[in-house]
Design an enzyme around this catalytic site. Structure first.
Site, PDB file in Angstrom:
ATOM      1  N   ASP A   7       0.866  -1.181   0.000  1.00  0.00           N
ATOM      2  CA  ASP A   7       0.000   0.000   0.000  1.00  0.00           C
ATOM      3  C   ASP A   7       0.901   1.230   0.000  1.00  0.00           C
ATOM      4  OD1 ASP A   7      -2.280   1.671   0.262  1.00  0.00           O
ATOM      5  OD2 ASP A   7      -2.009   1.753   2.421  1.00  0.00           O
ATOM      6  N   SER A   8       0.299   2.391  -0.245  1.00  0.00           N
ATOM      7  CA  SER A   8       1.059   3.637  -0.178  1.00  0.00           C
ATOM      8  C   SER A   8       1.482   3.945   1.251  1.00  0.00           C
ATOM      9  CB  SER A   8       0.202   4.783  -0.700  1.00  0.00           C
ATOM     10  OG  SER A   8      -0.927   4.935   0.133  1.00  0.00           O
ATOM     11  N   TYR A  39      -0.541   8.608  -2.336  1.00  0.00           N
ATOM     12  CA  TYR A  39      -0.492   8.400  -3.783  1.00  0.00           C
ATOM     13  C   TYR A  39      -1.677   9.085  -4.484  1.00  0.00           C
ATOM     14  CZ  TYR A  39       2.922   4.472  -3.545  1.00  0.00           C
ATOM     15  OH  TYR A  39       4.033   3.673  -3.379  1.00  0.00           O
ATOM     16  N   GLY A  40      -2.789   9.187  -3.735  1.00  0.00           N
ATOM     17  CA  GLY A  40      -4.062   9.565  -4.354  1.00  0.00           C
ATOM     18  C   GLY A  40      -4.127  10.953  -4.942  1.00  0.00           C
ATOM     19  N   CYS A  70      -4.260  -1.285  -2.061  1.00  0.00           N
ATOM     20  CA  CYS A  70      -4.334   0.161  -2.220  1.00  0.00           C
ATOM     21  C   CYS A  70      -5.347   0.448  -3.323  1.00  0.00           C
ATOM     22  CB  CYS A  70      -2.959   0.706  -2.608  1.00  0.00           C
ATOM     23  SG  CYS A  70      -2.956   2.472  -3.012  1.00  0.00           S
ATOM     24  N   THR A  72      -5.960   3.204  -4.811  1.00  0.00           N
ATOM     25  CA  THR A  72      -5.409   4.082  -5.841  1.00  0.00           C
ATOM     26  C   THR A  72      -4.603   3.280  -6.864  1.00  0.00           C
ATOM     27  OG1 THR A  72      -5.320   5.839  -4.206  1.00  0.00           O
ATOM     28  CG2 THR A  72      -4.005   6.150  -6.183  1.00  0.00           C
ATOM     29  N   GLU A 149      -3.303   8.878   8.444  1.00  0.00           N
ATOM     30  CA  GLU A 149      -1.833   8.747   8.551  1.00  0.00           C
ATOM     31  C   GLU A 149      -1.286   9.553   9.740  1.00  0.00           C
ATOM     32  OE1 GLU A 149       0.742   7.098   6.698  1.00  0.00           O
ATOM     33  OE2 GLU A 149      -0.737   5.969   5.550  1.00  0.00           O
ATOM     34  N   CYS A 181     -10.787   3.175  -0.633  1.00  0.00           N
ATOM     35  CA  CYS A 181      -9.416   3.463  -0.213  1.00  0.00           C
ATOM     36  C   CYS A 181      -9.183   2.619   1.034  1.00  0.00           C
ATOM     37  CB  CYS A 181      -9.265   4.946   0.100  1.00  0.00           C
ATOM     38  SG  CYS A 181      -7.709   5.327   0.949  1.00  0.00           S
ATOM     39  N   THR A 182      -8.059   1.919   1.071  1.00  0.00           N
ATOM     40  CA  THR A 182      -7.840   0.975   2.167  1.00  0.00           C
ATOM     41  C   THR A 182      -7.515   1.657   3.498  1.00  0.00           C
ATOM     42  OG1 THR A 182      -5.568   0.707   1.383  1.00  0.00           O
ATOM     43  CG2 THR A 182      -7.180  -0.937   0.679  1.00  0.00           C
ATOM     44  N   HIS A 183      -7.340   2.970   3.478  1.00  0.00           N
ATOM     45  CA  HIS A 183      -7.172   3.687   4.747  1.00  0.00           C
ATOM     46  C   HIS A 183      -8.522   3.894   5.470  1.00  0.00           C
ATOM     47  CE1 HIS A 183      -3.171   4.676   3.357  1.00  0.00           C
ATOM     48  NE2 HIS A 183      -2.917   5.384   4.436  1.00  0.00           N
TER      49      HIS A 183
END
Ligand code: DGL
Length: 259
Positions: A7-8, A39-40, A70, A72, A149, A181-183
Site C-alpha cells: 500500500d502507499s 499516492y491519491g 491500495c 489508488t 496517517e 481506499c484501504t485507509h
C-alpha cells in the site's frame, strides 16, 4: 512461498490482518510506502512508477502472489502490474464491487476513494458491469488519508470530514458504500456514527478474502515481515491502531528508489 501485500502507507494493514486471519500459516511480506504517501493526489504516471517499484521490491523477497492493498494503485496501475509481473496480482476493485452488489437492497451504492481512484471511474465501471441497473454515487475524499496517517482517526476532525464526504451519498439514498481506499476502514466508527443505516464494504478485506479463497494456506510459521520507506518508529506506533496491540510483526526500512 510468502504472499506480498503493499500500500502507499498503512491502509493496507487492514487487508494484511484479514489475510493473516484466513491464512494463518502463510508467511506475509508487507510494504508500506510511508516515505511517499499519499499516492491519491499524484498523476497516473507517478502512481504507475511507485507501484512498479513497490511490486519489484516484493518480488525481490520471493513472493508467490501480490495483493495490491491500495485502492489508488488498484484503479490506476493494476493492469500494468498484471502484465509485467510473473505472479498473480490481485487488486481491491472486483472483490469489493461484487460484495457491494450482493449487499445492496435498493441498488444504490456509494463509492468513497482518493481523487485518483474516483477520477479513474474504475469502481463505477466495474459495478455497472456486474449490474447495469445499479445507481452509483462516487465521492473523492482527499482529506481522509492524512487524517488517518497523522493518527486523528478518533478525533472530531475525522467525524466532520467523514460526514462532509458522506452527505451526498446519504442524499442519493445509497444503502451500501464501498470504502474504495484501504485507509478508510480505520474511520469506520465515524462512518457508522454519521450514517448508521449504511453497510460499509472494506475493499482491502474483500480482496484478502478473494486471494485467500484462491490459495491454500502455506506451511510456514505465519510470520509477518513489514517494510517501510520512511522511519520504522512512526510505522510501529500507528500500525498498532490498524492491527491491534497483540499483532506480532517485524519492521525494517527499505530504500525503495533502488527498485
Ligand atoms: N490506501 C491508499 C488507497 O487505498 C491510500 C491512498 C493514498 O496514498 O493517497 O487509495
Amino acid at each position: 512461498m510468502p504472499v506480498g501485500v503493499f500500500d502507499s502507507g498503512l491502509g493496507g494493514l487492514c487487508a494484511l490482518k484479514e489475510l493473516h486471519k484466513l491464512l494463518p500459516d502463510t508467511e506475509l511480506v508487507y510494504f508500506g510506502d510511508t516515505g511517499r504517501t499519499p499516492y491519491g493526489t499524484r498523476s497516473p504516471q507517478t502512481i504507475m512508477k511507485y507501484a512498479s517499484q513497490d511490486a519489484a521490491f516484493l518480488m525481490s523477497r520471493g513472493v508467490s502472489a501480490i495483493l495490491v492493498a491500495c485502492g489508488t494503485v488498484s484503479t490506476v496501475a493494476l493492469n500494468a502490474l498484471k502484465i509485467s509481473l510473473p505472479v498473480p496480482v490481485y487488486g481491491v476493485v472486483s472483490a469489493a464491487s461484487r460484495e457491494a452488489a450482493c449487499f445492496t437492497k435498493n441498488g444504490k451504492i456509494g463509492v468513497m476513494g482518493t481523487g485518483a481512484t474516483i477520477g479513474s471511474g474504475v469502481f463505477e465501471h466495474e459495478l455497472k458491469l456486474i449490474n447495469g441497473e445499479l445507481e452509483v454515487t462516487s465521492v473523492a475524499c482527499p482529506l481522509l488519508v492524512p487524517v488517518v496517517e497523522y493518527g486523528f482517526a478518533e478525533d472530531e476532525i475525522a467525524y466532520l470530514s467523514v460526514k462532509k464526504y458522506l452527505d451526498p451519498i446519504i442524499d442519493a439514498g445509497a444503502d451500501t458504500v464501498i470504502l474504495g481506499c484501504t485507509h478508510f476502514p480505520i474511520l469506520k466508527n465515524m462512518m457508522i456514527k454519521a450514517a448508521p443505516h449504511i453497510t460499509f464494504i472494506d475493499s482491502g478485506a474483500a480482496a484478502a478474502r478473494e486471494i485467500a479463497s484462491a490459495f491454500s494456506d502455506g506451511e510456514g510459521n505465519g510470520a509477518i515481515h513489514c517494510y517501510v520507506s520512511d522511519t520504522p518508529a512512526n510505522f510501529n506506533k500507528t500500525a498498532k491502531v490498524f492491527l491491534g496491540e497483540d499483532f506480532d510483526f517485524d519492521v525494517e526500512r527499505v530504500d525503495i528508489e533502488k527498485y
